[in-house]
Design an enzyme around this catalytic site. Sequence first.
Site, PDB file in Angstrom:
ATOM      1  N   GLU A  95      -0.974   5.051  -5.444  1.00 40.87           N
ATOM      2  CA  GLU A  95      -2.396   4.473  -5.681  1.00 40.87           C
ATOM      3  C   GLU A  95      -3.673   6.271  -5.727  1.00 40.87           C
ATOM      4  OE1 GLU A  95      -2.907   4.378  -1.340  1.00 40.87           O
ATOM      5  OE2 GLU A  95      -1.493   3.843  -3.217  1.00 40.87           O
ATOM      6  N   ASP A 116      -3.009  35.702 -35.582  1.00 40.45           N
ATOM      7  CA  ASP A 116      -3.913  36.008 -36.213  1.00 40.45           C
ATOM      8  C   ASP A 116      -3.159  37.260 -35.634  1.00 40.45           C
ATOM      9  OD1 ASP A 116      -5.493  34.390 -37.673  1.00 40.45           O
ATOM     10  OD2 ASP A 116      -6.891  34.491 -35.983  1.00 40.45           O
ATOM     11  N   ASP A 174     -11.412  28.244 -40.443  1.00 43.71           N
ATOM     12  CA  ASP A 174     -10.080  28.668 -39.410  1.00 43.71           C
ATOM     13  C   ASP A 174      -9.969  26.789 -39.341  1.00 43.71           C
ATOM     14  OD1 ASP A 174      -8.269  30.625 -40.383  1.00 43.71           O
ATOM     15  OD2 ASP A 174      -9.768  31.707 -38.968  1.00 43.71           O
ATOM     16  N   VAL A 233       0.979  -1.447   0.079  1.00 47.64           N
ATOM     17  CA  VAL A 233      -0.129  -0.061   0.229  1.00 47.64           C
ATOM     18  C   VAL A 233       0.999   1.132   0.174  1.00 47.64           C
ATOM     19  CG1 VAL A 233      -1.648   1.628   0.976  1.00 47.64           C
ATOM     20  CG2 VAL A 233      -1.953  -1.341   0.962  1.00 47.64           C
ATOM     21  N   ALA A 234       2.032   1.064   0.205  1.00 51.19           N
ATOM     22  CA  ALA A 234       2.920   2.281   1.042  1.00 51.19           C
ATOM     23  C   ALA A 234       3.304   2.682  -0.145  1.00 51.19           C
ATOM     24  CB  ALA A 234       3.205   2.629   2.393  1.00 51.19           C
ATOM     25  N   ASP A 242     -10.356  32.230 -35.606  1.00 54.01           N
ATOM     26  CA  ASP A 242     -11.285  32.593 -35.330  1.00 54.01           C
ATOM     27  C   ASP A 242     -12.521  32.039 -36.411  1.00 54.01           C
ATOM     28  OD1 ASP A 242     -11.148  34.271 -37.082  1.00 54.01           O
ATOM     29  OD2 ASP A 242     -10.918  36.035 -35.818  1.00 54.01           O
TER      30      ASP A 242
END
Length: 843
Positions: free
Chosen positions: A259, A301, A583, A254-255, A579
């Site tokens: 996780e 642009d 494009d 676990v250590a 825009d």
Amino acid sequence: MQKEVISLALTSSKAEELLARFGPNELPEKKPPSLIARFFSQFENALMLLLVSAGVISIFVGETLDAVFILLIVLLNAGFGLYQEFKAERALASLKQMALTTVRVIRDGIETEIDSRKLVPGDIIHLEEGDKIPADCQLLVGLHFETNEAALTGESFPVEKNKENNDLFMGTTVVKGRGYAQIAATGASTRFGKIAKTLGEIKEAKTPLQKKLESFTRQVGVVGIIAAITVFFLSFIKDKTLLESFLFAVSLAVAAVPEGLPAVMTITLALGVERMAKKNAIVRKLNAIETLGSITVAATDKTGTLTTNKMRVKKIWSSGDVFDVPKSPQKEFELMLTNGILCSTATLSDMEPIGDPTEGAILLLASHLGVSPSVVRQEWKTVDEISFNAMTKRMSVVVAKNKDVYVFTKGAPESILSISDKILWHGKVVKLTSDKRAAIEKDFQSFAKRGQRMIAFSYKQEQKKPFEQHQIFLGFVGIADPLRPEVADAVRKAKEAGIRVVMITGDNELTAEAIGIEAGIVGAGDKIVTGAQLEKLTDEQILRLLSGIKIFARTTPDQKYRLVKLYQSMGETVAVTGDGVNDALALKQADVGVAMGKTGTDVAKETADMVITDDNFASLVNAIEEGRHIFSQIKNTIKYLLSCNLGEILYIVPAVLFGLPVLTALQILYMNIVTDGLPAISLAFTGKDSHMMRRPPRRSLAILDRGDLRYLLFIGVMTAFAGYGAEFSLNGMKDMVTRTTIVFTTIMLVQHFVLTDIWLSHRSVVKNIFSLRHPVFLVAFFLPVLIHPFILYHPFFQNVFQTAPLSSSDLMYAIGVAFLLLGGMEAVKLMRYFRRVSTLRSL
């Protein structure tokens, strides 16, 4: 705008009444799982289930105290996981609120912009090319109106809309024309809403970074489990019972396995994206975060991105003369103004332009001269229209008033000049001679050198097709659009970060050059390539030029797309702004497509990875910096968790093998919370490294580079040796429990100093001591330190964690050994500093 359309518009009070009745125009979201369901989902991890099993077994064999604390630690772990999920979801939910769209609607007889969620049945909305249709509606008035309904039908061919086929559906897009439509259904009542309700919410795909981290966590997990199995057999062979060995091995696994890493990463991403949104950059696709830190070319642009987009007409050219904007109407400008009003999709609301800012500048000029755009539009009827074309760079309308029929055209000066063979000269139509044409082109250049954007006008008084031929040149206007004050600093900052800034604009090359010099993108005399020149070059020829060209002028969207692909073929990572509808190709091809929030079409925003809400290049550079910072935070979290886990493994495995003091299962689990819990989360709040934007972009796709792996090994080995040092110097002088307690305290303190080093991104603690004043760091650092005395000196906790009370000399000894590691890290930084100074002097 036609009178009959205005007459159908709702009043504000009626709209509010309908909103209360039908609810907001949004799709219902899937109900999130309950708090209890989320809590139990934390136990789906196999290691957590093993730990629960160990606790249950402990109860049955009479180890009740151990069992209680094992289960308590399990609950704390689950609590951390629940908090992480809650924090991430709340941040992501706030992002959804920021990514809202606006729509042009007529209420109280006035056209204005509102949040699309506030639309109600009966509303009249304005739609044009590039708009995403916000609700089911019926087209009232439309010119060459076509939609793409692939989102609903899967059919990508445009569908023409007219009086017979006037149904428009939510989620589809306008691909041609413009018009007015009346809302028929909103939200869940729309066709799209009913389908969404049936299908439910589709689970979002994981980003490449998330997938990498999950794979990485699994790989580390395998190593941790192998170490746990090894420890299980070694401890069982030595002197521990089967249960003790099992509990010890599970605790180590676990250590050892980080996780919590995916959850911590989600929080880091969510908080980072939230910070970016506050700085006008809304991330639509999380994988853009990973790429932002690798950007090597920023293709931008000019209009509205480098400039303010607050356009105002400053000069007027008519009949060979240049005028300042007069204070009262002038006869010679009358037809030009009528052209600019009718050949336009913009409107004014409280003297603020809605729609294209360039067209808005013409409307403001007309209003300034006492000509009302709304009155002019009511006097004339639009018969036909040719929408603005990015290739021809012009737009035309056929309009009628009484028996008079005109074709009005406006666009780029050279485009308008190319379709004109006559000119209105002091009130008379005369032939456009080559001398007059040359003089006009000279004046074009004069305007462009001042950095002014030009819009030219022409007309003909007939309805014969083709409309855009044999026209009469009216004149042109010079529109001032000054550089944004923060752009020059942003360009300099990008260059320092190793990012090449390139301007790709549809504007005149002289105008582009003037802005480029002011922004610091180019110097005077630097070469500029036009779209016409690009057309004549092969890809191979362009590739040889790319490294030296920083401005591409008079380009088309297809050429922008081509340039993005060519940069990528050179190994560059490209961010590109856009825009317009056209494009979309370049935005999709780019590694990070960036749409404009104010002037961008819905199609551009849907295609882009990120939306800049203020249309400002400086916000893009800030987003790149934030992207680097987020990736650095994630990397630092990985380094912290793995270095601490590696140190524990490198100490415990040999300790079990050679009979040295071994940490107990509960001590390991406690350190896991101290290490993987609050400190790991705290790294999501680290401040920016001031040198971050002075380093070159990250080129490697790997999460950890060789330097990071060396750091992990260095910290892991040093942590293990700190434990060994504490043990060997005390061997024979203290009992086993005391020695184990000193090792336990030493390793815990070492990990706190590792947190300090990583919080500062390996900068000197001495020079950056004030950066440690952040409240989150102080809590993460001192809370475990304040809890630790209870574990050492309270009889109850001594019994639980099998610790012994340490004398002041024992504590100072543990602190001293931990400080040796900190001193070692500072010494390494000092050596690197002197090495850099020596290298610079030698240059």
